[in-house]
Enzyme design. Sequence first.
Site, PDB file in Angstrom:
ATOM      1  N   ASN A 198       0.846  -1.199   0.000  1.00 18.42           N
ATOM      2  CA  ASN A 198       0.000   0.000   0.000  1.00 18.42           C
ATOM      3  C   ASN A 198       0.881   1.249   0.000  1.00 18.42           C
ATOM      4  OD1 ASN A 198       0.557   0.788   2.865  1.00 18.42           O
ATOM      5  ND2 ASN A 198      -0.310  -1.251   3.192  1.00 18.42           N
ATOM      6  N   ASP A 216      -4.026  -6.716   5.144  1.00 20.07           N
ATOM      7  CA  ASP A 216      -4.965  -7.611   5.838  1.00 20.07           C
ATOM      8  C   ASP A 216      -4.882  -9.033   5.290  1.00 20.07           C
ATOM      9  OD1 ASP A 216      -6.080  -5.818   7.673  1.00 20.07           O
ATOM     10  OD2 ASP A 216      -7.314  -4.917   6.089  1.00 20.07           O
ATOM     11  N   LYS A 255       9.006 -16.548 -11.044  1.00 22.30           N
ATOM     12  CA  LYS A 255       8.167 -15.478 -11.574  1.00 22.30           C
ATOM     13  C   LYS A 255       6.983 -16.076 -12.345  1.00 22.30           C
ATOM     14  CE  LYS A 255       8.191 -11.630 -14.728  1.00 22.30           C
ATOM     15  NZ  LYS A 255       8.803 -11.075 -15.906  1.00 22.30           N
ATOM     16  N   PRO A 314      -2.211 -12.314  10.213  1.00 20.48           N
ATOM     17  CA  PRO A 314      -2.507 -12.144  11.633  1.00 20.48           C
ATOM     18  C   PRO A 314      -2.797 -10.672  11.920  1.00 20.48           C
ATOM     19  CG  PRO A 314      -0.149 -12.432  11.279  1.00 20.48           C
ATOM     20  CD  PRO A 314      -0.816 -12.692   9.959  1.00 20.48           C
ATOM     21  N   ASP A 315      -3.637 -10.409  12.887  1.00 23.25           N
ATOM     22  CA  ASP A 315      -3.882  -9.028  13.306  1.00 23.25           C
ATOM     23  C   ASP A 315      -2.881  -8.703  14.408  1.00 23.25           C
ATOM     24  OD1 ASP A 315      -4.846  -6.645  14.523  1.00 23.25           O
ATOM     25  OD2 ASP A 315      -6.734  -6.965  13.438  1.00 23.25           O
ATOM     26  N   ILE A 316      -1.884  -7.908  14.060  1.00 24.24           N
ATOM     27  CA  ILE A 316      -0.764  -7.662  14.985  1.00 24.24           C
ATOM     28  C   ILE A 316      -1.235  -6.957  16.249  1.00 24.24           C
ATOM     29  CG2 ILE A 316       1.469  -6.460  15.238  1.00 24.24           C
ATOM     30  CD1 ILE A 316       1.679  -6.755  12.098  1.00 24.24           C
ATOM     31  N   PHE A 363      -4.272   2.872  14.909  1.00 24.40           N
ATOM     32  CA  PHE A 363      -4.729   3.890  13.964  1.00 24.40           C
ATOM     33  C   PHE A 363      -5.869   3.273  13.167  1.00 24.40           C
ATOM     34  CE2 PHE A 363      -2.107   7.749  13.406  1.00 24.40           C
ATOM     35  CZ  PHE A 363      -1.145   7.513  14.374  1.00 24.40           C
ATOM     36  N   LYS A 385     -13.363  -0.723  15.584  1.00 29.98           N
ATOM     37  CA  LYS A 385     -12.004  -1.317  15.690  1.00 29.98           C
ATOM     38  C   LYS A 385     -11.483  -1.215  17.111  1.00 29.98           C
ATOM     39  CE  LYS A 385     -10.620  -0.800  10.897  1.00 29.98           C
ATOM     40  NZ  LYS A 385     -10.001  -0.030   9.865  1.00 29.98           N
TER      41      LYS A 385
HETATM   42  O1  PMT Z   1       2.853   6.004   6.674  1.00 28.27           O
HETATM   43  P1  PMT Z   1       2.243   7.318   6.250  1.00 28.27           P
HETATM   44  O2  PMT Z   1       2.377   7.551   4.767  1.00 28.27           O
HETATM   45  O3  PMT Z   1       2.730   8.469   7.066  1.00 28.27           O
HETATM   46  O4  PMT Z   1       0.657   7.220   6.491  1.00 28.27           O
HETATM   47  C1  PMT Z   1       0.167   7.113   7.793  1.00 28.27           C
HETATM   48  C2  PMT Z   1      -1.000   6.114   7.858  1.00 28.27           C
HETATM   49  C3  PMT Z   1      -2.177   6.651   7.063  1.00 28.27           C
HETATM   50  C4  PMT Z   1      -0.569   4.741   7.315  1.00 28.27           C
HETATM   51  C5  PMT Z   1      -1.339   6.002   9.391  1.00 28.27           C
HETATM   52  O5  PMT Z   1      -1.753   7.249   9.858  1.00 28.27           O
HETATM   53  C6  PMT Z   1      -2.454   4.973   9.616  1.00 28.27           C
HETATM   54  O6  PMT Z   1      -3.623   5.282   9.550  1.00 28.27           O
HETATM   55  N1  PMT Z   1      -2.066   3.717   9.907  1.00 28.27           N
HETATM   56  C7  PMT Z   1      -2.975   2.570  10.026  1.00 28.27           C
HETATM   57  C8  PMT Z   1      -3.354   2.102   8.654  1.00 28.27           C
HETATM   58  C9  PMT Z   1      -4.233   0.863   8.688  1.00 28.27           C
HETATM   59  O7  PMT Z   1      -3.845  -0.152   8.220  1.00 28.27           O
HETATM   60  O8  PMT Z   1      -5.345   1.039   9.343  1.00 28.27           O
HETATM   61  P2  PMT Z   1      -6.461  -0.152   9.558  1.00 28.27           P
HETATM   62  O9  PMT Z   1      -7.701   0.631   9.857  1.00 28.27           O
HETATM   63  O10 PMT Z   1      -6.476  -1.068   8.401  1.00 28.27           O
HETATM   64  O11 PMT Z   1      -5.934  -0.913  10.819  1.00 28.27           O
HETATM   65  C10 PMT Z   1      -6.339  -0.586  12.144  1.00 28.27           C
HETATM   66  C11 PMT Z   1      -5.199  -0.861  13.104  1.00 28.27           C
HETATM   67  O12 PMT Z   1      -4.876  -2.246  13.118  1.00 28.27           O
HETATM   68  C12 PMT Z   1      -3.907  -0.153  12.751  1.00 28.27           C
HETATM   69  O13 PMT Z   1      -3.311   0.270  13.967  1.00 28.27           O
HETATM   70  C13 PMT Z   1      -3.066  -1.213  12.070  1.00 28.27           C
HETATM   71  O14 PMT Z   1      -1.659  -0.998  12.267  1.00 28.27           O
HETATM   72  C14 PMT Z   1      -3.519  -2.452  12.812  1.00 28.27           C
HETATM   73  N2  PMT Z   1      -3.452  -3.696  12.027  1.00 28.27           N
HETATM   74  C15 PMT Z   1      -4.201  -3.866  10.889  1.00 28.27           C
HETATM   75  C16 PMT Z   1      -4.172  -5.074  10.237  1.00 28.27           C
HETATM   76  C17 PMT Z   1      -3.372  -6.117  10.731  1.00 28.27           C
HETATM   77  N3  PMT Z   1      -3.309  -7.287  10.108  1.00 28.27           N
HETATM   78  N4  PMT Z   1      -2.627  -5.913  11.843  1.00 28.27           N
HETATM   79  C18 PMT Z   1      -2.656  -4.751  12.486  1.00 28.27           C
HETATM   80  O15 PMT Z   1      -1.968  -4.573  13.503  1.00 28.27           O
END
Ligand code: PMT
Length: 404
Positions: free
Chosen positions: A210, A279, A289, A306-308, A324, A338
């Site tokens: 991404n 995700d 390839k 996995p969801d970290i 976030f 969330k």
């Molecule tokens: O890196 P930049 O260019 O500065 O941009 C910043 C940002 C937009 C990436 C940052 O501000 C941000 O929003 N980060 C979280 C992005 C995200 O994946 O959000 P989510 O809504 O999909 O996930 C929610 C939370 O679960 C996040 O804290 C994410 O780190 C965490 N997560 C998600 C999926 C997963 N498999 N494991 C996780 O830990």
Amino acid sequence: MHRLTNRQILLGITGGIAAYKSAELTRLLKKAGADVRVVMTPAAAEFITPLTLQALSGHQVHLELLDPEAEAGMGHIELAKWADLVLIAPASADFIARMTAGMGNDLLTTLCLATDAPICLAPAMNQAMWRDTATQTNLATVVQRGIKLFGPAEGEQACGDTGPGRMLEPEQLAQLAAEQFETRSLSGKTVFITAGPTREPIDPVRFISNHSSGKMGFALAQAAVDAGARVKLISGPVNISAPPRVELVKVETAEQMLAASLDGIATCDLFIGAAAVADYKPVAVAEHKIKKGNEEIMELRLVKNPDIIATIAAQAAPPFTVGFAAETRDLLNYARSKLTRKQLDMIIANDVSQPGIGFNSDENLVTLVTTDTQETLPQCSKQQLARQLIEKIASTMNAAQDKV
Ligand code: PMT
């Protein structure tokens, strides 16, 4: 060494013989990583040329309040907003008097009125002027308003007198400027921060990822170090350098990010998930390839990663856990769900559909959400935002721990 990385310092120079030392001060602030913009009063320009300060700061020096050319670039209100710290060195008796009176009769006094940044004065004047009741009364007033004084030192003066009123040396001023950013709100705490994207390989040359640049997570790491924390920054592939004094762990995939996050988790007091974790990942990674075939549609089978952050929050003794939420619609509802589903202590919601904020931008605009609070912070640079977020997270975390 780089204690001022990403700090924006507005250096005001007023008229006094110590103005020649401001050239060295500018050099030292830059060397420590700060972006320095210089504003000089007309009297200062009698002692040292603006050209010297322009060469050392790398920016045009600001001299006039009513300068259409300067206002077309960075005008006085923009400069006031730009500054993280206003340092006036040397600060003459006349300047301090005008500032105390709240005057705005030149660019520097106007900036001091307009800025929200902390203001520090490094007074420099003859010892008798320093001791004068008017100067002392003015100083007491500005200190009461929250303005900090750096010095002065005592000793031999340019006029031949001896006593208080010498400006501190540039090294001391640069050191004091750096200390203004160290809040100690996370003193003694261990903080883990995830940042950047993850890359999920499809074959040896392709991957799913991404647009995360890591800027938000790296800015948080810098702010946490400045707040006194020991910081482990776990980052996916990005093109920016880790802040000094941060332990950087480079990863590629979500699985690797999880492993690095769990490594030493028992020592972690605060976990912040700023990474954009994929995700899903391909069910299988092709050994070679993948070649283009005759089919028009190609299907890629994906499996959940996995969801970290949820894994961290589910530990037996979890750290204070902040996620976030990156959303393109219904921001706060999705963020709240969330927060609950992943059992987080706080979530920082950013609307990544808006231009100029979110993924790969220099600025962000976020809303902090806990189970019973919600606060939107104004749009600003990711560095400025990170400092505010770290202070708010630290106070919420400390309040939660006091309750236990
Ligand atoms: O890196 P930049 O260019 O500065 O941009 C910043 C940002 C937009 C990436 C940052 O501000 C941000 O929003 N980060 C979280 C992005 C995200 O994946 O959000 P989510 O809504 O999909 O996930 C929610 C939370 O679960 C996040 O804290 C994410 O780190 C965490 N997560 C998600 C999926 C997963 N498999 N494991 C996780 O830990």
